[in-house]
Design a protein around this motif. Structure first.
Motif, PDB file in Angstrom:
ATOM      1  N   ILE A  24       5.171 -24.141   7.399  1.00 24.63           N
ATOM      2  CA  ILE A  24       4.704 -22.757   7.334  1.00 24.63           C
ATOM      3  C   ILE A  24       4.573 -22.317   5.880  1.00 24.63           C
ATOM      4  N   SER A  25       5.537 -22.684   5.038  1.00 20.95           N
ATOM      5  CA  SER A  25       5.494 -22.314   3.623  1.00 20.95           C
ATOM      6  C   SER A  25       4.276 -22.903   2.923  1.00 20.95           C
ATOM      7  N   VAL A  26       3.960 -24.157   3.246  1.00 23.24           N
ATOM      8  CA  VAL A  26       2.772 -24.797   2.653  1.00 23.24           C
ATOM      9  C   VAL A  26       1.508 -24.055   3.052  1.00 23.24           C
ATOM     10  N   LEU A  27       1.380 -23.724   4.334  1.00 23.66           N
ATOM     11  CA  LEU A  27       0.189 -23.022   4.801  1.00 23.66           C
ATOM     12  C   LEU A  27       0.118 -21.613   4.222  1.00 23.66           C
ATOM     13  N   ALA A  28       1.277 -20.957   4.068  1.00 23.09           N
ATOM     14  CA  ALA A  28       1.295 -19.609   3.489  1.00 23.09           C
ATOM     15  C   ALA A  28       0.833 -19.638   2.036  1.00 23.09           C
ATOM     16  N   GLN A  29       1.290 -20.625   1.271  1.00 23.94           N
ATOM     17  CA  GLN A  29       0.868 -20.744  -0.117  1.00 23.94           C
ATOM     18  C   GLN A  29      -0.635 -21.005  -0.208  1.00 23.94           C
ATOM     19  N   TYR A  73      -6.174 -18.931  -1.172  1.00 25.41           N
ATOM     20  CA  TYR A  73      -7.488 -18.695  -0.571  1.00 25.41           C
ATOM     21  C   TYR A  73      -7.868 -17.217  -0.684  1.00 25.41           C
ATOM     22  N   PHE A  74      -6.895 -16.340  -0.446  1.00 28.66           N
ATOM     23  CA  PHE A  74      -7.174 -14.895  -0.519  1.00 28.66           C
ATOM     24  C   PHE A  74      -7.534 -14.476  -1.939  1.00 28.66           C
ATOM     25  N   LEU A  75      -6.801 -14.980  -2.925  1.00 31.31           N
ATOM     26  CA  LEU A  75      -7.075 -14.621  -4.310  1.00 31.31           C
ATOM     27  C   LEU A  75      -8.442 -15.121  -4.763  1.00 31.31           C
ATOM     28  N   ALA A  91      -8.102 -17.426   5.647  1.00 32.44           N
ATOM     29  CA  ALA A  91      -8.768 -18.515   6.372  1.00 32.44           C
ATOM     30  C   ALA A  91      -8.273 -18.568   7.817  1.00 32.44           C
ATOM     31  N   SER A  92      -9.183 -18.883   8.719  1.00 32.85           N
ATOM     32  CA  SER A  92      -8.834 -18.966  10.137  1.00 32.85           C
ATOM     33  C   SER A  92      -8.615 -20.402  10.595  1.00 32.85           C
ATOM     34  N   SER A  93      -8.769 -21.353   9.676  1.00 32.57           N
ATOM     35  CA  SER A  93      -8.606 -22.758  10.054  1.00 32.57           C
ATOM     36  C   SER A  93      -8.125 -23.560   8.846  1.00 32.57           C
TER      37      SER A  93
END
Length: 311
Positions: free
Chosen positions: A200-205, A210-212, A218-220
């Motif tokens: 989860i931490s990897v995907l959150a980072q 991606y947001f910045l 991202a949805s995928s």
């Protein structure tokens, strides 16, 4: 001093045959002192094929993502190649050949425990109760420097990387295990919570970066540039947009009873004229097949009453 580079006898239990078949793995670097404590509980799946992530964005500055991949080193004693495969779901494969020269992969678990300026703590799970503490470093040149000599559940973690640390070169981000390899599985950790939290931490980072870059979430995994997996033996992972807030939820939904569930959230936030993100992970207080539902209150992420914030 314990030697990690030596011949190792492994116990293989074959259905339909009486007794135990000893197989020797040599000419490769193996965690011999680690494997000895697991002889009685080795499992071999045949045929075996590991459905694992294949690549990651090279621009990633996340330490876990930089570790994912297939690494090649050299046994300093025999000069034979040493191949380690680190996956995004906390699995480490040691690729070797058995005494009949048949390719096998020894599967164990790992967790990144703590980071320092010059090295990072790494815990290797050798059975359901024991871990072996060690250290690693990703060099500025992108090489992996890993301490293997002297690593054992009975030994404390070294204070710094020693002169006997092994240097590995990154071969590929593809961590797929060939179906031609027999997978020898060491006992699974008693709890897989660290693995779920790490993923989860990897995907959150990745969502934060991606947001910045894009101003959206991202949805995928494909959008994130991570060819990962969304389902393991114990968890099913989901990416879901948050309805009332600009953000994304990363859920770890248990596939079996008796384990906790988790939800990580990444939310857009305003800091003056700058757009930033805030993130947190909530874990269910008790085993639950329904992940927690975090909310935003006064700019802070709040976990639902049946869950708590994962520090």
């Amino acid at each position: 001093m314990l030697l990690l580079i030596q011949y190792v006898n492994l116990v293989k239990l074959r259905s339909g045959k009486t007794g135990m078949v000893l197989r020797k793995i040599g000419k490769a670097i193996l965690f011999s002192s680690l494997l000895v404590s697991s002889w009685g509980s080795l499992q071999i799946s045949q045929p075996a094929y590991a459905q694992l992530p294949q690549s990651h964005a090279e621009s990633s500055n996340s330490l876990p993502e930089r570790l994912f991949g297939r690494w090649r080193g050299e046994d300093p004693t025999t000069q034979e190649p040493v191949i380690l495969v680190f996956t995004s779901t906390g699995q480490l494969y040691i690729l070797a050949n058995d005494q009949e020269k048949k390719p096998i992969a020894i599967k164990m678990w790992y967790e990144i425990a703590d980071g320092q300026d010059n090295f990072t703590h790494l815990d290797l799970q050798v059975n359901s109760q024991q871990t072996a503490p060690t250290l690693f470093k990703i060099t500025p040149q992108g090489q992996l420097l890993l301490q293997l000599d002297g690593v054992s559940p009975d030994n404390p973690r070294l204070e710094t990387l020693g002169s006997t640390a092994t240097l590995f070169e990154l071969v590929t981000r593809d961590v797929t295990i060939s179906p031609d390899r027999e997978v020898v599985t060491l006992p699974e950790p008693a709890t897989s919570a660290p693995v779920a939290i790490q993923y989860i931490s990897v995907l959150a980072q990745a969502q934060q970066r991606y947001f910045l870059q894009t101003g959206s979430f991202a949805s995928s995994l494909e959008e994130l540039g991570i060819a990962g997996i969304m389902e393991t033996q114990q968890y099913r992972y989901k990416l879901e947009p948050l309805g009332d807030e600009e953000g994304i939820a990363i859920m770890a939904e248990p596939k079996e009873s008796g384990i906790q569930s988790y939800t990580g959230v990444v939310l857009a936030a305003e800091d003056g004229t700058e757009r930033e993100t805030i993130t947190a992970i909530c874990q269910s207080n008790q085993p639950s097949d329904i992940p927690p539902i975090p909310t935003l209150l006064n700019g802070q992420i709040q976990c639902s009453p049946d869950s708590s914030l994962r520090e």
